[in-house]
Write a protein that holds these residues in place. Structure first.
Motif, mmCIF file in Angstrom:
data_model
loop_
_atom_site.group_PDB
_atom_site.id
_atom_site.type_symbol
_atom_site.label_atom_id
_atom_site.label_comp_id
_atom_site.label_asym_id
_atom_site.label_seq_id
_atom_site.Cartn_x
_atom_site.Cartn_y
_atom_site.Cartn_z
ATOM 1 N N ALA A 1 0.844 172.845 60.673
ATOM 2 C CA ALA A 1 0.576 174.449 60.782
ATOM 3 C C ALA A 1 0.018 174.729 59.784
ATOM 4 C CB ALA A 1 2.051 174.923 60.804
ATOM 5 N N ALA A 2 0.053 174.141 58.417
ATOM 6 C CA ALA A 2 -0.808 174.780 57.205
ATOM 7 C C ALA A 2 -2.198 174.324 57.499
ATOM 8 C CB ALA A 2 -0.135 174.186 55.917
ATOM 9 N N ASP B 1 -3.733 177.084 60.025
ATOM 10 C CA ASP B 1 -3.856 178.223 59.049
ATOM 11 C C ASP B 1 -5.166 178.159 58.122
ATOM 12 O OD1 ASP B 1 -1.757 179.375 60.420
ATOM 13 O OD2 ASP B 1 -0.308 179.123 58.924
ATOM 14 N N THR C 1 5.136 168.591 60.974
ATOM 15 C CA THR C 1 4.722 170.099 61.657
ATOM 16 C C THR C 1 4.353 170.976 60.769
ATOM 17 O OG1 THR C 1 7.042 170.661 61.800
ATOM 18 C CG2 THR C 1 6.241 169.539 64.016
ATOM 19 N N SER C 2 5.179 170.862 59.792
ATOM 20 C CA SER C 2 4.490 172.211 58.805
ATOM 21 C C SER C 2 3.327 171.806 58.197
ATOM 22 C CB SER C 2 5.860 172.175 57.643
ATOM 23 O OG SER C 2 5.591 171.068 57.061
ATOM 24 N N ILE C 3 2.983 170.540 57.974
ATOM 25 C CA ILE C 3 1.668 170.304 57.423
ATOM 26 C C ILE C 3 0.505 170.557 58.444
ATOM 27 C CG2 ILE C 3 0.247 168.272 56.691
ATOM 28 C CD1 ILE C 3 2.491 167.217 55.359
ATOM 29 N N ALA D 1 9.817 167.578 60.709
ATOM 30 C CA ALA D 1 9.838 168.933 60.273
ATOM 31 C C ALA D 1 8.544 168.934 59.349
ATOM 32 C CB ALA D 1 10.952 169.169 59.689
ATOM 33 N N THR D 2 8.429 167.818 58.453
ATOM 34 C CA THR D 2 7.381 168.019 57.384
ATOM 35 C C THR D 2 6.018 167.798 58.252
ATOM 36 O OG1 THR D 2 8.890 166.779 55.780
ATOM 37 C CG2 THR D 2 6.608 166.840 55.175
#
Length: 145
Positions: free
Chosen positions: A23-24, A27, A19-21, A16-17
């Protein structure tokens, strides 16, 4: 070998970490690709006026004795300071323990002109005397019986 629930929870948190990195980062890359939004500013109607600073004229007075400078007074702007050479006394040389170090400037903080005040007082007294001659004489004191 069986996987422990702790390992599986740790792997899920790690995934999860990551994938969030990711995605950031995407962006941030999208924001960098877009040009910034600029606003149009109206021109100002008031003209710009630039006033010159007060003159910063520097004057120096040098006092010499037997060809050596004994004192230099500097008037710069609204301040005055005096610089004197650092003459060693006796047999002391600059840098010795008994010798003196660098001599700093002496700033003139306040000056008093007593002669100017006396001239002002005499001028005020003369003006008061002229005004007294033009004025009618004072009335006589009243007597009571």
């Amino acid at each position: 070998m069986r996987a422990s629930p702790f390992r599986s929870a740790l792997l899920l948190a790690f995934a999860a970490t990551v994938t969030s990195i990711a995605a950031a980062q995407t962006d941030a890359q999208k924001k960098l690709e877009q040009p910034p939004q600029l606003e149009r500013l109206d021109d100002a109607d008031t003209p710009i006026t630039v006033s010159p600073n007060k003159s910063r004229e520097t004057t120096t007075n040098v006092q010499r004795q037997n060809g050596r400078i004994t004192q230099e007074t500097v008037h710069a702007g609204g301040s005055t300071y005096t610089v004197k050479p650092n003459n060693a006394t006796g047999t002391a040389l600059p840098g010795d323990a008994s010798g003196t170090g660098i001599r700093g400037a002496q700033w003139t903080v306040m000056e008093f002109d007593i002669a100017k005040k006396q001239k002002q007082r005499s001028a005020d007294a003369a003006a008061a005397a002229e005004n007294a001659e033009d004025a009618p004489p004072p009335p006589p004191p009243a007597t009571t019986r």
